[in-house]
Design a protein around this motif. Structure first.
Motif, short mmCIF file in Angstrom:
data_model
loop_
_atom_site.label_atom_id
_atom_site.label_comp_id
_atom_site.label_asym_id
_atom_site.label_seq_id
_atom_site.Cartn_x
_atom_site.Cartn_y
_atom_site.Cartn_z
N ALA A 1 7.22 -2.03 6.87
CA ALA A 1 7.01 -3.20 6.59
C ALA A 1 5.48 -3.72 5.72
N ALA A 2 5.72 -3.18 4.22
CA ALA A 2 4.48 -3.31 3.00
C ALA A 2 3.71 -4.19 2.97
N SER A 3 2.78 -4.63 2.58
CA SER A 3 2.58 -6.37 1.79
C SER A 3 1.62 -5.59 1.14
N ASP A 4 1.70 -5.94 -0.44
CA ASP A 4 0.45 -6.45 -1.35
C ASP A 4 0.04 -7.59 -1.54
N ASP A 5 0.21 -8.12 -0.93
CA ASP A 5 -0.61 -9.54 -0.89
C ASP A 5 -1.69 -9.58 -0.22
N LEU A 6 -2.63 -9.15 -0.77
CA LEU A 6 -4.01 -8.70 0.95
C LEU A 6 -4.92 -9.73 -0.15
N ARG A 7 -5.64 -10.72 0.79
CA ARG A 7 -6.66 -11.81 0.14
C ARG A 7 -8.06 -10.46 0.59
N ARG A 8 -8.65 -10.89 -0.54
CA ARG A 8 -10.04 -9.91 -0.73
C ARG A 8 -11.14 -11.13 -0.05
N GLU A 9 -12.24 -10.77 0.65
CA GLU A 9 -13.50 -11.20 0.74
C GLU A 9 -14.52 -10.64 0.39
N ALA A 10 -15.46 -10.28 -0.22
CA ALA A 10 -16.66 -9.67 -0.48
C ALA A 10 -17.57 -10.55 0.64
N LEU A 11 -18.15 -9.43 1.52
CA LEU A 11 -19.53 -10.48 2.66
C LEU A 11 -20.92 -9.76 1.99
N ALA A 12 -21.39 -10.80 3.05
CA ALA A 12 -22.68 -10.21 2.46
C ALA A 12 -23.65 -8.98 2.90
N ASP A 13 -23.46 -7.91 3.64
CA ASP A 13 -23.38 -6.52 3.70
C ASP A 13 -22.93 -5.83 2.63
N GLY A 14 -22.53 -6.11 1.74
CA GLY A 14 -21.95 -5.55 0.78
C GLY A 14 -20.52 -4.82 1.04
N SER A 15 -19.82 -5.17 2.07
CA SER A 15 -18.79 -4.68 2.38
C SER A 15 -17.53 -5.61 2.46
N THR A 16 -16.02 -5.35 2.38
CA THR A 16 -15.39 -5.80 1.71
C THR A 16 -14.74 -6.24 3.46
N LEU A 17 -14.16 -7.58 3.06
CA LEU A 17 -12.57 -7.65 4.52
C LEU A 17 -11.67 -8.42 3.75
N VAL A 18 -10.38 -7.78 3.99
CA VAL A 18 -9.48 -7.61 3.40
C VAL A 18 -8.51 -8.66 4.77
N GLU A 19 -7.83 -9.18 4.38
CA GLU A 19 -6.29 -10.27 5.33
C GLU A 19 -5.16 -9.86 4.40
N VAL A 20 -4.23 -9.35 5.90
CA VAL A 20 -2.87 -9.49 5.57
C VAL A 20 -1.70 -9.91 6.45
N VAL A 21 -0.49 -10.17 5.74
CA VAL A 21 0.44 -10.64 6.31
C VAL A 21 1.29 -9.36 6.39
N LEU A 22 1.15 -8.87 7.58
CA LEU A 22 2.80 -8.21 7.78
C LEU A 22 3.96 -8.57 8.40
N PRO A 23 5.04 -8.76 8.31
CA PRO A 23 6.18 -8.75 9.01
C PRO A 23 6.30 -7.19 9.87
N LEU A 24 7.04 -7.93 11.38
CA LEU A 24 7.08 -6.44 11.67
C LEU A 24 8.57 -5.99 11.62
N PRO A 25 8.34 -4.85 11.74
CA PRO A 25 9.47 -3.66 10.75
C PRO A 25 10.98 -3.91 10.92
N THR B 1 -15.44 4.03 7.98
CA THR B 1 -16.41 2.74 7.35
C THR B 1 -15.47 1.96 7.53
N MET B 2 -14.22 1.94 8.23
CA MET B 2 -13.50 1.37 8.63
C MET B 2 -12.89 0.36 9.71
N GLU B 3 -12.73 -1.09 10.67
CA GLU B 3 -12.20 -1.45 11.55
C GLU B 3 -10.92 -1.99 11.47
N MET B 4 -10.64 -2.73 12.50
CA MET B 4 -9.73 -3.78 11.78
C MET B 4 -9.30 -4.32 13.16
#
Length: 241
Positions: free
Chosen positions: A155-179, A228-231
Motif C-alpha cells: 500500500a503506497a502513498s505519494d502524499d508526503l509531508r516534508r519539513e526541512a530541519l535546522a541541521d539540513g536534513s529532511t523530515l518526511v511524514e506519511v500516512v499508510l493504510p495497512l495493506p 542517513t535514514m531513520e524512522m
C-alpha cells in the motif's frame, strides 16, 4: 309622519358557533404541536443514542432517526388529540381511549426500534493506519515514495509531508493504510523508483492504536543512502463513516 326602518348591521354568529370554531382550532393546534414536538424529540434522541453506542454508518443513523421521527410524530399526534379531547370533555370516551392507546403504542414502538437498531446494526468499519516519520540526510528528495508491504500486497502513498530541519536534513511524514489483514512486514522507502531502504516491522493485521511514536529505527541495511535514514512510527485507528 311615517316611520323609516334602517337596515340592521351584519349579523353576528351565535356564541355557541364561535366557541365550536375556537375549540376546533385549539384542538388542531394541539395535535400539530404534539406531532411536531414529539417527532423532533424522537429524531434528536435517536441520533444521540446512535452516537452514544457508536453504531452504523452516517446513512444508517439518518435512516434510524427518520424512522423514529415518523413514529414519534404518531405518538405526539395521539397525545395532542387526547389532550384536546380532555379539555373539551372530562368524561371518558372511546375517542380518548383510542388516542391514548395510539400514543402509548407509538412510544413502545420507539423503544423497540432503539433495541432493534442496537442489536442488528454493526459498528462502523475501522481503518488501521501507520503514521511514519522518516528522517533523511539532505534535502534532494523530490522523487521520494513510501510503501507499506504485507506478505502479498503493498500500500503506497505519494502524499508526503516534508519539513526541512535546522541541521539540513529532511523530515518526511506519511500516512499508510495497512495493506491487508495478514499484517505489515516492512516500510519501504524509494526514490525515483529505486529502493533505498527497508524498515522491517512485522506488525499484526489489527494492531492496537498507540498514543506516541516509537523510538527511532534504523533500516535493515545501512549502506549507501540508507545510512542517513531513520524512522519512527505510531498506529492510528480511524472510524470510517
Amino acid at each position: 309622519m311615517s316611520e323609516h326602518q334602517f337596515p340592521s348591521g351584519p349579523s353576528r354568529p351565535p356564541a355557541s358557533s364561535l366557541r365550536t370554531v375556537l375549540r376546533l382550532a385549539t384542538g388542531i393546534a394541539m395535535v400539530g404541536a404534539g406531532a411536531a414536538t414529539a417527532a423532533f424529540a424522537a429524531q434528536t434522541g435517536a441520533l444521540l443514542f446512535a452516537r452514544w453506542i457508536d453504531l452504523g454508518s452516517a446513512a444508517d443513523r439518518l435512516a434510524f432517526a427518520g424512522a423514529m421521527a415518523l413514529i414519534g410524530g404518531m405518538a405526539g399526534t395521539g397525545a395532542g388529540l387526547w389532550l384536546a379531547l380532555v379539555l373539551r370533555d372530562r368524561a371518558p370516551t372511546p375517542a380518548k381511549a383510542v388516542a391514548a392507546a395510539a400514543s402509548v403504542l407509538a412510544l413502545f414502538a420507539i423503544a423497540v426500534g432503539h433495541l432493534a437498531f442496537a442489536v442488528t446494526t454493526a459498528p462502523p468499519p475501522v481503518q488501521t493506519l501507520l503514521i511514519a516519520q522518516i528522517r533523511l540526510g539532505g534535502q534532494a528528495w523530490s522523487g521520494l515514495a513510501v510503501a507499506a508491504a504485507g506478505p502479498r500486497l503493498e500500500a503506497a502513498s505519494d502524499d508526503l509531508r516534508r519539513e526541512a530541519l535546522a541541521d539540513g536534513s529532511t523530515l518526511v511524514e506519511v500516512v499508510l493504510p495497512l495493506p491487508e489483514p495478514a499484517g505489515l512486514r516492512a516500510v519501504l522507502v524509494r526514490n525515483e523508483g529505486a529502493d533505498l531502504a527497508r524498515f522491517s516491522l512485522d506488525l499484526p493485521g489489527d494492531p492496537p492504536a498507540t498514543a506516541n511514536f516509537s523510538h527511532w529505527l534504523t533500516p535493515d541495511r545501512r549502506g549507501g543512502e540508507a545510512a542517513t535514514m531513520e524512522m519512527r512510527f505510531r498506529i492510528e485507528r480511524r472510524v470510517r463513516r
